[in-house]
Design a protein around this motif. Structure first.
Motif, short mmCIF file in Angstrom:
data_model
loop_
_atom_site.label_atom_id
_atom_site.label_comp_id
_atom_site.label_asym_id
_atom_site.label_seq_id
_atom_site.Cartn_x
_atom_site.Cartn_y
_atom_site.Cartn_z
N VAL A 204 -22.74 83.64 -13.67
CA VAL A 204 -22.39 83.00 -14.94
C VAL A 204 -23.35 83.40 -16.05
N ARG A 205 -24.61 83.62 -15.68
CA ARG A 205 -25.56 84.06 -16.71
C ARG A 205 -25.21 85.46 -17.19
N ALA A 206 -24.88 86.34 -16.25
CA ALA A 206 -24.54 87.71 -16.62
C ALA A 206 -23.31 87.72 -17.51
N GLU A 207 -22.40 86.83 -17.21
CA GLU A 207 -21.17 86.74 -18.00
C GLU A 207 -21.49 86.40 -19.45
N LEU A 208 -22.34 85.41 -19.64
CA LEU A 208 -22.72 85.02 -21.00
C LEU A 208 -23.47 86.16 -21.67
N ASP A 209 -24.38 86.75 -20.93
CA ASP A 209 -25.18 87.83 -21.48
C ASP A 209 -24.30 89.00 -21.91
N SER A 210 -23.36 89.34 -21.05
CA SER A 210 -22.49 90.47 -21.34
C SER A 210 -21.61 90.18 -22.56
N GLN B 238 -16.65 81.14 -21.93
CA GLN B 238 -15.41 81.83 -22.31
C GLN B 238 -14.98 81.43 -23.71
N GLU B 239 -14.98 80.13 -23.92
CA GLU B 239 -14.50 79.63 -25.20
C GLU B 239 -15.46 80.02 -26.32
N ALA B 240 -16.75 79.90 -26.05
CA ALA B 240 -17.73 80.11 -27.12
C ALA B 240 -17.88 81.57 -27.51
N THR B 241 -17.57 82.47 -26.59
CA THR B 241 -17.77 83.89 -26.90
C THR B 241 -16.46 84.62 -27.14
N ASP B 242 -15.39 83.89 -27.34
CA ASP B 242 -14.11 84.52 -27.65
C ASP B 242 -14.24 85.31 -28.95
N PRO B 243 -14.01 86.64 -28.91
CA PRO B 243 -14.19 87.47 -30.11
C PRO B 243 -13.42 86.93 -31.32
N ALA B 244 -12.23 86.35 -31.07
CA ALA B 244 -11.42 85.84 -32.18
C ALA B 244 -12.18 84.77 -32.98
N ARG B 245 -12.94 83.95 -32.22
CA ARG B 245 -13.67 82.88 -32.88
C ARG B 245 -14.72 83.42 -33.85
N THR C 133 -30.79 99.09 -26.24
CA THR C 133 -32.04 98.56 -25.69
C THR C 133 -32.52 97.36 -26.50
N ALA C 134 -32.47 97.50 -27.81
CA ALA C 134 -32.98 96.44 -28.68
C ALA C 134 -32.18 95.16 -28.49
N THR C 135 -30.87 95.29 -28.37
CA THR C 135 -30.04 94.10 -28.18
C THR C 135 -30.36 93.42 -26.85
N ALA C 136 -30.48 94.24 -25.81
CA ALA C 136 -30.81 93.68 -24.49
C ALA C 136 -32.14 92.93 -24.56
N PHE C 137 -33.10 93.54 -25.20
CA PHE C 137 -34.42 92.90 -25.28
C PHE C 137 -34.37 91.62 -26.12
N ALA C 138 -33.72 91.70 -27.25
CA ALA C 138 -33.66 90.53 -28.14
C ALA C 138 -32.96 89.36 -27.44
N LEU C 139 -31.89 89.65 -26.73
CA LEU C 139 -31.18 88.57 -26.04
C LEU C 139 -32.04 87.97 -24.93
N GLU C 140 -32.76 88.83 -24.22
CA GLU C 140 -33.62 88.29 -23.18
C GLU C 140 -34.71 87.42 -23.79
N GLN C 141 -35.21 87.88 -24.92
CA GLN C 141 -36.23 87.11 -25.62
C GLN C 141 -35.72 85.70 -25.94
N LEU C 142 -34.53 85.62 -26.48
CA LEU C 142 -33.98 84.31 -26.82
C LEU C 142 -33.75 83.48 -25.56
N LEU D 138 -22.24 88.15 -25.02
CA LEU D 138 -23.08 88.16 -26.23
C LEU D 138 -23.41 89.59 -26.64
N THR D 139 -23.75 90.40 -25.65
CA THR D 139 -24.07 91.80 -25.94
C THR D 139 -22.90 92.47 -26.65
N GLN D 140 -21.71 92.23 -26.14
CA GLN D 140 -20.53 92.84 -26.78
C GLN D 140 -20.36 92.36 -28.21
#
Lengths: 226, 226
Positions: free
Chosen positions: B142-148, B87-94, B168-177, B150-152
């Motif tokens: 919790v993984r889906a939460e982080l993934d979602s 939550q803290e790390a993916t806060d858009p404001a940050r 598609t590219a974002t989904a793939f790149a994130l899975e790759q990482l 990051l995707t946003q």
DNA sequence: ATTATCTATAGATCTATAGATAATGC
DNA sequence: ATTATCTATAGATCTATAGATAATGC
């Protein structure tokens, strides 16, 4: 590897005596492999194995000194197959005239098929190599063999690569593919968006990604992706 | 979340009564976490846990109904932390004003640190989620939460992306990482060439690869890589 | 008076062995 | 005569409970 007809005949005659025993041994190994995949190695008891194999505890301990020996025998069998298939699949003669993308596509197909075919291999590797140095070593060996053969196939075509450091880039790209393959096999674990996609989609995007990173022109049949 | 001074004082007084109990419970959980990492969950017995915690079997079963409850409590604790940190790390404001590469670099650093900090999390996840649907579900959440999240963050910057299909590219790149990170944590398993490299090298190449695939201009400080 | 802890142990597995019995090979 | 298999069971864990003892809170 090939024996003369005489010796092979001799062996055939003598092996009749061990036919029943070998059958039991194979049945035990097959049962173990299935259970290792379904429940994991630790959760599989000797009783489970003999029950599924239609054998008995006594027969089990006639063929295997202990449970550890069964696990080793399982890994021996599967890594031997892995080794042989790797040798055949990465034979340079087979890939004459092929591009890097061809090679990598072949690798992905091969690995995906292997993963579907022997699901216990991946799962059991995860479970055991954390605690058994011997198994760990053997697995590292066959993996290194595949990795090294692939690296050679790719670097033999280094003129296709635009990346300024082909060695590093190849190592990284191959690890990238390996990681994604590995992740695809424990499908119980990772439910990421891309997991729902077909193998075909996965292979397409993986190749596109590697091409972009290595700075290879994508193949003609992939240039028109939507 | 924040309590008034009064209630918080009240709680402080009352909790003295449970102070010893909570301390024991924490000690048991800490011991379990360390052992889960060292030996795995299955190989860790209740006796191991109480021995390391300096407690006793009786105390253990006073705090946990059974061994399964201990495993659940462990996952509860660690996923709660994971959730809060995400939550803290993916806060858009940050991330205001940050580029996609900034975001992804932040993700890699965060994940690497998490992996080093709580090594038991990854290992125990592998072991348990294969057989326990409840744990599996919580982890997937919790993984889906982080993934979602990051995707946003990435797609909010889609004008940086040259790839024709950013979703598609974002989904793939994130899975790759994610796959590469995951593979980096079970370092007992994978001894590939790149494993010997530092985290810094890994992050650099991973970002270069993603940039190439998504067709993002690399950052100024990474353009001059050798 | 209640909550937390301890020791001791019952009961359930699970691995591995012993000893008897059956199947093969000369 | 040797090799393979079976049944029965000893011995080692490991989980979980029972019942007694110690520490806290009113």
């Amino acid at each position: 590897m090939s024996r003369s007809r005489w010796i092979s005949d001799l062996h055939w005659v003598r092996s009749r005596g061990q036919a029943r025993g070998q059958r039991t041994r194979s049945a035990l190994l097959d049962a173990a492999e299935a259970l290792f995949f379904e429940k994991g190695i630790d959760a599989t008891s000797v009783n489970d194995v003999v029950a599924r194999a239609g054998s008995s505890v006594g027969a089990f301990y006639h063929h295997f000194r202990d449970k550890k020996a069964l696990v080793y025998a399982f890994f021996d069998r599967v890594t031997a197959e892995f080794h042989a298939t790797t040798q055949e699949a990465t034979d340079p003669a087979r890939w004459e005239g092929a591009s890097i993308v061809d090679v990598l596509e072949g690798y992905l197909d091969f690995a995906l098929e292997m993963g579907r075919d022997r699901p216990a291999f991946h799962r059991a590797s995860l479970e055991v190599s954390l605690r058994d140095p011997t198994v760990h070593e053997n697995l590292a060996e066959v993996r290194a063999e595949l990795d090294s053969a692939l690296t050679q196939l790719v670097l033999a075509r280094r003129e296709e690569i635009g990346h300024p450091d082909p060695e590093t880039a190849t190592a990284f790209a191959l690890e990238q593919l390996r990681c994604m393959l590995s992740s695809r096999f424990d499908d119980d674990l990772s439910r990421t968006p891309f997991e729902g996609k077909s193998d075909q989609d996965f292979v397409r995007e993986a190749l596109a990604s590697v091409c972009a990173y290595l700075q290879i022109a994508p193949r003609a049949d992939q240039e028109e992706s939507p």
